[in-house]
Write a protein that holds these residues in place. Sequence first.
Motif, PDB file in Angstrom:
ATOM      1  N   GLU A 148      22.436  78.286 144.840  1.00 19.43           N
ATOM      2  CA  GLU A 148      21.772  77.091 145.370  1.00 19.43           C
ATOM      3  C   GLU A 148      20.290  77.346 145.614  1.00 19.43           C
ATOM      4  O   GLU A 148      19.456  76.471 145.378  1.00 19.43           O
ATOM      5  N   TYR A 149      19.964  78.548 146.072  1.00 20.54           N
ATOM      6  CA  TYR A 149      18.563  78.909 146.309  1.00 20.54           C
ATOM      7  C   TYR A 149      17.768  78.904 145.005  1.00 20.54           C
ATOM      8  O   TYR A 149      16.684  78.328 144.931  1.00 20.54           O
ATOM      9  N   LYS A 150      18.317  79.509 143.965  1.00 20.88           N
ATOM     10  CA  LYS A 150      17.615  79.548 142.673  1.00 20.88           C
ATOM     11  C   LYS A 150      17.489  78.146 142.085  1.00 20.88           C
ATOM     12  O   LYS A 150      16.464  77.801 141.496  1.00 20.88           O
ATOM     13  N   ASP A 151      18.521  77.319 142.276  1.00 21.89           N
ATOM     14  CA  ASP A 151      18.448  75.933 141.833  1.00 21.89           C
ATOM     15  C   ASP A 151      17.359  75.183 142.602  1.00 21.89           C
ATOM     16  O   ASP A 151      16.612  74.388 142.033  1.00 21.89           O
ATOM     17  N   ALA A 152      17.244  75.448 143.895  1.00 18.68           N
ATOM     18  CA  ALA A 152      16.205  74.803 144.707  1.00 18.68           C
ATOM     19  C   ALA A 152      14.813  75.242 144.275  1.00 18.68           C
ATOM     20  O   ALA A 152      13.879  74.434 144.293  1.00 18.68           O
ATOM     21  N   LEU A 153      14.665  76.493 143.882  1.00 21.99           N
ATOM     22  CA  LEU A 153      13.362  76.960 143.386  1.00 21.99           C
ATOM     23  C   LEU A 153      12.945  76.181 142.143  1.00 21.99           C
ATOM     24  O   LEU A 153      11.804  75.719 142.034  1.00 21.99           O
ATOM     25  N   ARG A 154      13.884  76.038 141.205  1.00 20.70           N
ATOM     26  CA  ARG A 154      13.573  75.273 139.988  1.00 20.70           C
ATOM     27  C   ARG A 154      13.328  73.799 140.333  1.00 20.70           C
ATOM     28  O   ARG A 154      12.428  73.161 139.797  1.00 20.70           O
ATOM     29  N   GLY A 155      14.105  73.268 141.256  1.00 23.69           N
ATOM     30  CA  GLY A 155      13.979  71.871 141.634  1.00 23.69           C
ATOM     31  C   GLY A 155      12.670  71.567 142.345  1.00 23.69           C
ATOM     32  O   GLY A 155      12.056  70.522 142.102  1.00 23.69           O
ATOM     33  N   ILE A 156      12.227  72.475 143.207  1.00 27.23           N
ATOM     34  CA  ILE A 156      10.981  72.218 143.936  1.00 27.23           C
ATOM     35  C   ILE A 156       9.798  72.211 142.980  1.00 27.23           C
ATOM     36  O   ILE A 156       8.864  71.426 143.139  1.00 27.23           O
ATOM     37  N   VAL A 157       9.849  73.050 141.951  1.00 24.11           N
ATOM     38  CA  VAL A 157       8.777  73.034 140.947  1.00 24.11           C
ATOM     39  C   VAL A 157       8.780  71.695 140.210  1.00 24.11           C
ATOM     40  O   VAL A 157       7.729  71.081 139.988  1.00 24.11           O
ATOM     41  N   ARG A 158       9.978  71.199 139.884  1.00 21.96           N
ATOM     42  CA  ARG A 158      10.084  69.918 139.173  1.00 21.96           C
ATOM     43  C   ARG A 158       9.586  68.755 140.031  1.00 21.96           C
ATOM     44  O   ARG A 158       8.800  67.926 139.576  1.00 21.96           O
ATOM     45  N   THR A 159      10.021  68.706 141.297  1.00 18.07           N
ATOM     46  CA  THR A 159       9.608  67.578 142.149  1.00 18.07           C
ATOM     47  C   THR A 159       8.121  67.650 142.478  1.00 18.07           C
ATOM     48  O   THR A 159       7.442  66.625 142.475  1.00 18.07           O
ATOM     49  N   ARG A 160       7.612  68.848 142.732  1.00 16.11           N
ATOM     50  CA  ARG A 160       6.188  68.962 143.051  1.00 16.11           C
ATOM     51  C   ARG A 160       5.330  68.670 141.821  1.00 16.11           C
ATOM     52  O   ARG A 160       4.228  68.151 141.941  1.00 16.11           O
ATOM     53  N   THR A 161       5.844  68.971 140.629  1.00 10.24           N
ATOM     54  CA  THR A 161       5.124  68.605 139.407  1.00 10.24           C
ATOM     55  C   THR A 161       5.050  67.086 139.280  1.00 10.24           C
ATOM     56  O   THR A 161       4.013  66.525 138.918  1.00 10.24           O
ATOM     57  N   PHE A 162       6.156  66.419 139.608  1.00 10.61           N
ATOM     58  CA  PHE A 162       6.185  64.950 139.589  1.00 10.61           C
ATOM     59  C   PHE A 162       5.117  64.386 140.531  1.00 10.61           C
ATOM     60  O   PHE A 162       4.339  63.510 140.162  1.00 10.61           O
ATOM     61  N   PHE A 163       5.074  64.918 141.771  1.00 10.12           N
ATOM     62  CA  PHE A 163       4.098  64.412 142.731  1.00 10.12           C
ATOM     63  C   PHE A 163       2.674  64.841 142.382  1.00 10.12           C
ATOM     64  O   PHE A 163       1.727  64.128 142.674  1.00 10.12           O
ATOM     65  N   HIS A 164       2.540  65.999 141.743  1.00  7.18           N
ATOM     66  CA  HIS A 164       1.213  66.442 141.304  1.00  7.18           C
ATOM     67  C   HIS A 164       0.658  65.488 140.242  1.00  7.18           C
ATOM     68  O   HIS A 164      -0.537  65.211 140.213  1.00  7.18           O
ATOM     69  N   ASP A 165       1.546  64.971 139.395  1.00  7.97           N
ATOM     70  CA  ASP A 165       1.113  63.993 138.394  1.00  7.97           C
ATOM     71  C   ASP A 165       0.623  62.704 139.051  1.00  7.97           C
ATOM     72  O   ASP A 165      -0.247  62.025 138.513  1.00  7.97           O
ATOM     73  N   LEU A 166       1.166  62.372 140.218  1.00  7.23           N
ATOM     74  CA  LEU A 166       0.745  61.183 140.944  1.00  7.23           C
ATOM     75  C   LEU A 166      -0.514  61.432 141.786  1.00  7.23           C
ATOM     76  O   LEU A 166      -1.340  60.547 141.943  1.00  7.23           O
ATOM     77  N   ASP A 167      -0.613  62.633 142.344  1.00  4.80           N
ATOM     78  CA  ASP A 167      -1.745  62.972 143.205  1.00  4.80           C
ATOM     79  C   ASP A 167      -2.078  64.446 142.991  1.00  4.80           C
ATOM     80  O   ASP A 167      -1.296  65.320 143.355  1.00  4.80           O
ATOM     81  N   GLU A 168      -3.229  64.725 142.435  1.00 10.15           N
ATOM     82  CA  GLU A 168      -3.585  66.101 142.071  1.00 10.15           C
ATOM     83  C   GLU A 168      -3.836  66.995 143.280  1.00 10.15           C
ATOM     84  O   GLU A 168      -3.970  68.203 143.126  1.00 10.15           O
ATOM     85  N   ASP A 169      -3.896  66.420 144.480  1.00  6.57           N
ATOM     86  CA  ASP A 169      -4.057  67.240 145.692  1.00  6.57           C
ATOM     87  C   ASP A 169      -2.787  67.995 146.061  1.00  6.57           C
ATOM     88  O   ASP A 169      -2.837  68.937 146.834  1.00  6.57           O
ATOM     89  N   ILE A 170      -1.652  67.566 145.529  1.00  9.24           N
ATOM     90  CA  ILE A 170      -0.376  68.226 145.819  1.00  9.24           C
ATOM     91  C   ILE A 170      -0.219  69.388 144.854  1.00  9.24           C
ATOM     92  O   ILE A 170      -0.151  69.193 143.624  1.00  9.24           O
ATOM     93  N   PRO A 171      -0.166  70.620 145.371  1.00  8.62           N
ATOM     94  CA  PRO A 171      -0.080  71.785 144.479  1.00  8.62           C
ATOM     95  C   PRO A 171       1.323  71.966 143.896  1.00  8.62           C
ATOM     96  O   PRO A 171       2.326  71.581 144.503  1.00  8.62           O
ATOM     97  N   ILE A 172       1.359  72.571 142.724  1.00  7.63           N
ATOM     98  CA  ILE A 172       2.637  72.950 142.095  1.00  7.63           C
ATOM     99  C   ILE A 172       2.883  74.400 142.472  1.00  7.63           C
ATOM    100  O   ILE A 172       2.062  75.267 142.179  1.00  7.63           O
ATOM    101  N   PRO A 173       4.005  74.700 143.132  1.00  8.91           N
ATOM    102  CA  PRO A 173       4.246  76.083 143.536  1.00  8.91           C
ATOM    103  C   PRO A 173       4.511  76.977 142.312  1.00  8.91           C
ATOM    104  O   PRO A 173       5.106  76.558 141.334  1.00  8.91           O
ATOM    105  N   VAL A 174       4.023  78.211 142.412  1.00  6.17           N
ATOM    106  CA  VAL A 174       4.269  79.199 141.374  1.00  6.17           C
ATOM    107  C   VAL A 174       5.394  80.084 141.885  1.00  6.17           C
ATOM    108  O   VAL A 174       5.291  80.718 142.937  1.00  6.17           O
ATOM    109  N   ILE A 175       6.493  80.113 141.138  1.00  3.47           N
ATOM    110  CA  ILE A 175       7.680  80.838 141.550  1.00  3.47           C
ATOM    111  C   ILE A 175       7.844  82.072 140.675  1.00  3.47           C
ATOM    112  O   ILE A 175       7.931  81.954 139.457  1.00  3.47           O
ATOM    113  N   ASP A 176       7.875  83.232 141.305  1.00  3.63           N
ATOM    114  CA  ASP A 176       8.135  84.490 140.577  1.00  3.63           C
ATOM    115  C   ASP A 176       9.608  84.805 140.690  1.00  3.63           C
ATOM    116  O   ASP A 176      10.132  84.943 141.787  1.00  3.63           O
ATOM    117  N   GLN A 177      10.280  84.883 139.549  1.00  8.20           N
ATOM    118  CA  GLN A 177      11.717  85.197 139.602  1.00  8.20           C
ATOM    119  C   GLN A 177      12.007  86.464 138.885  1.00  8.20           C
ATOM    120  O   GLN A 177      11.584  86.873 137.939  1.00  8.20           O
TER     121      GLN A 177
END
Length: 162
Positions: A133-162
């Motif tokens: 669930e944690y690894k799924d959440a890591l991938r999901g947070i990148v996806r959702t933050r990318t969505f919001f980054h496309d709407l507002d460039e002030d929202i950063p996209i997290p960089v996840i090291d796996q």
Amino acid sequence: MYKKGDKVIILDYSGKPLNPAVVAEIEEIYGPDRVRLHLPDNGCCLEFVDRFEKIDDEKYHELLHNVREREKTLAVDLQLDIRRFASKHPKKRKDEIFTVFNQDKHYVSVLNAYAGRVQMYGVENINERFLYEYKDALRGIVRTRTFFHDLDEDIPIPVIDQ
């Protein structure tokens, strides 16, 4: 020592309350060393009695009130952001933005729960299902933050090291 209905505060490995504080109520007693706790978000967990300490009702309600106040403030601020996104991006449907927002909240919750469990139990004691669930959440947070980054460039996209 403990009985059903006792209010407790969760401790970390060093015996100090977690920060921010996590409170619970004893729901069931399974022996002298283990109980089931009912958490304020309606979750339950089995816990050893050395991982928490009893607090009075007044302290319990004070800590619970602090948690709910933090959640209220956050939800109102984010609701305003959703309206702002919807007004600036008419091609995106408001319900789509709200759905992604709720997914983002879920992923943040899982990531915070993982951090808390690592702090309490150590990385080596995290079970495989929760690790998935944690690894799924890591991938999901990148996806959702990318969505919001496309709407507002002030929202950063997290960089996840796996």
